[in-house]
Design a protein around this motif. Structure first.
Motif, mmCIF file in Angstrom:
data_model
loop_
_atom_site.group_PDB
_atom_site.id
_atom_site.type_symbol
_atom_site.label_atom_id
_atom_site.label_comp_id
_atom_site.label_asym_id
_atom_site.label_seq_id
_atom_site.Cartn_x
_atom_site.Cartn_y
_atom_site.Cartn_z
ATOM 1 N N ILE A 90 41.356 34.929 39.776
ATOM 2 C CA ILE A 90 41.559 36.375 39.694
ATOM 3 C C ILE A 90 42.281 36.766 40.980
ATOM 4 N N ALA A 91 43.481 37.323 40.835
ATOM 5 C CA ALA A 91 44.244 37.801 41.989
ATOM 6 C C ALA A 91 44.199 39.325 41.974
ATOM 7 N N LEU A 92 43.778 39.898 43.085
ATOM 8 C CA LEU A 92 43.689 41.355 43.214
ATOM 9 C C LEU A 92 44.616 41.802 44.336
ATOM 10 N N SER A 93 45.411 42.802 44.048
ATOM 11 C CA SER A 93 46.310 43.346 45.061
ATOM 12 C C SER A 93 45.889 44.793 45.335
ATOM 13 N N PHE A 94 45.421 45.008 46.565
ATOM 14 C CA PHE A 94 45.065 46.348 47.015
ATOM 15 C C PHE A 94 46.237 46.891 47.833
ATOM 16 N N VAL A 95 46.205 48.152 48.228
ATOM 17 C CA VAL A 95 47.311 48.760 48.953
ATOM 18 C C VAL A 95 47.731 47.914 50.159
ATOM 19 N N ASN A 96 46.805 47.480 50.982
ATOM 20 C CA ASN A 96 47.145 46.717 52.187
ATOM 21 C C ASN A 96 46.519 45.331 52.248
ATOM 22 N N HIS A 97 45.912 44.876 51.162
ATOM 23 C CA HIS A 97 45.216 43.589 51.191
ATOM 24 C C HIS A 97 45.401 42.858 49.872
ATOM 25 N N LYS A 98 45.281 41.540 49.961
ATOM 26 C CA LYS A 98 45.312 40.701 48.766
ATOM 27 C C LYS A 98 44.050 39.850 48.750
ATOM 28 N N VAL A 99 43.477 39.697 47.555
ATOM 29 C CA VAL A 99 42.252 38.922 47.383
ATOM 30 C C VAL A 99 42.477 37.928 46.254
ATOM 31 N N ARG A 100 42.022 36.694 46.448
ATOM 32 C CA ARG A 100 42.087 35.677 45.397
ATOM 33 C C ARG A 100 40.690 35.098 45.218
ATOM 34 N N HIS A 142 39.957 52.500 44.229
ATOM 35 C CA HIS A 142 41.134 53.336 43.991
ATOM 36 C C HIS A 142 42.370 52.838 44.750
ATOM 37 N N HIS A 143 42.221 51.805 45.598
ATOM 38 C CA HIS A 143 43.366 51.162 46.246
ATOM 39 C C HIS A 143 43.841 49.928 45.488
ATOM 40 N N LEU A 144 43.177 49.611 44.387
ATOM 41 C CA LEU A 144 43.564 48.449 43.587
ATOM 42 C C LEU A 144 44.838 48.774 42.806
ATOM 43 N N GLU A 145 45.890 47.988 43.065
ATOM 44 C CA GLU A 145 47.183 48.221 42.421
ATOM 45 C C GLU A 145 47.438 47.292 41.239
ATOM 46 N N LEU A 146 46.956 46.050 41.362
ATOM 47 C CA LEU A 146 47.251 45.051 40.347
ATOM 48 C C LEU A 146 46.135 44.022 40.310
ATOM 49 N N ALA A 147 45.792 43.593 39.119
ATOM 50 C CA ALA A 147 44.819 42.518 38.947
ATOM 51 C C ALA A 147 45.397 41.522 37.946
ATOM 52 N N GLU A 148 45.241 40.240 38.250
ATOM 53 C CA GLU A 148 45.739 39.199 37.364
ATOM 54 C C GLU A 148 44.643 38.164 37.146
ATOM 55 N N PHE A 149 44.397 37.824 35.886
ATOM 56 C CA PHE A 149 43.447 36.763 35.538
ATOM 57 C C PHE A 149 44.244 35.612 34.947
ATOM 58 N N VAL A 150 44.037 34.401 35.472
ATOM 59 C CA VAL A 150 44.705 33.207 34.959
ATOM 60 C C VAL A 150 43.641 32.140 34.743
ATOM 61 N N SER A 151 43.623 31.604 33.527
ATOM 62 C CA SER A 151 42.690 30.528 33.207
ATOM 63 C C SER A 151 43.493 29.244 33.040
ATOM 64 N N ALA A 152 43.150 28.250 33.839
ATOM 65 C CA ALA A 152 43.832 26.954 33.766
ATOM 66 C C ALA A 152 42.836 25.915 33.257
ATOM 67 N N HIS A 153 43.205 24.671 33.331
ATOM 68 C CA HIS A 153 42.408 23.581 32.770
ATOM 69 C C HIS A 153 40.933 23.637 33.169
ATOM 70 N N ASP A 154 40.655 23.607 34.447
ATOM 71 C CA ASP A 154 39.260 23.537 34.893
ATOM 72 C C ASP A 154 38.944 24.613 35.926
ATOM 73 N N ARG A 155 39.806 25.643 36.009
ATOM 74 C CA ARG A 155 39.647 26.622 37.077
ATOM 75 C C ARG A 155 40.256 27.957 36.645
ATOM 76 N N ASP A 156 39.544 29.026 36.911
ATOM 77 C CA ASP A 156 40.048 30.374 36.680
ATOM 78 C C ASP A 156 40.382 31.002 38.025
#
Length: 118
Positions: A63-73, A47-61
């Motif tokens: 996922i960027a997650l932005s929580f209220v006070n933290h960022k995860v890649r 419930h602290h997850l504000e934004l999620a982004e999925f990006v698929s590139a040539h040989d690598r995917d």
């Protein structure tokens, strides 16, 4: 491809785990566990997850997650299914696959190569 049976492993270890299913749908969870190493993990509330982004590139995917006070890649290959499961709050835990086992994941449902937490 490495035959895991030759290495004494009965099956491929998971790099993420989904919640159990009820009537064909995964049960939504309150928290996700990020296993950075075998000796360190973080629990974050969905419930602290504000934004999620999925990006698929040539040989690598990625996922960027932005929580209220933290960022995860989360970086790896074939991570689209994982990204959709995050949307459904169905991912119980994630962990990167050690480099030496990465070959065994070729063609697998998903391979997490790294998790960054800030």
């Amino acid at each position: 491809m490495i035959d895991l049976r030759l290495r004494g492993l009965k099956e491929r270890p998971e790099c993420y785990h989904l919640s159990h299913q009820v009537m064909g749908s995964h049960v939504p969870l309150d928290n996700i566990r990020l296993e950075l190493t075998p000796t360190r993990f973080y629990l974050l509330p969905y419930h602290h997850l504000e934004l999620a982004e999925f990006v698929s590139a040539h040989d690598r995917d990625t996922i960027a997650l932005s929580f209220v006070n933290h960022k995860v890649r989360i970086a790896g290959r074939n991570l689209r299914y994982l990204a959709v499961a995050l949307q459904e709050r169905a991912v119980e835990w994630v962990m990167p696959v050690p480099e030496k086992y990465a070959e065994a994941w070729e063609g697998a449902q998903g391979l997490i190569q790294s998790i960054e937490f800030e």
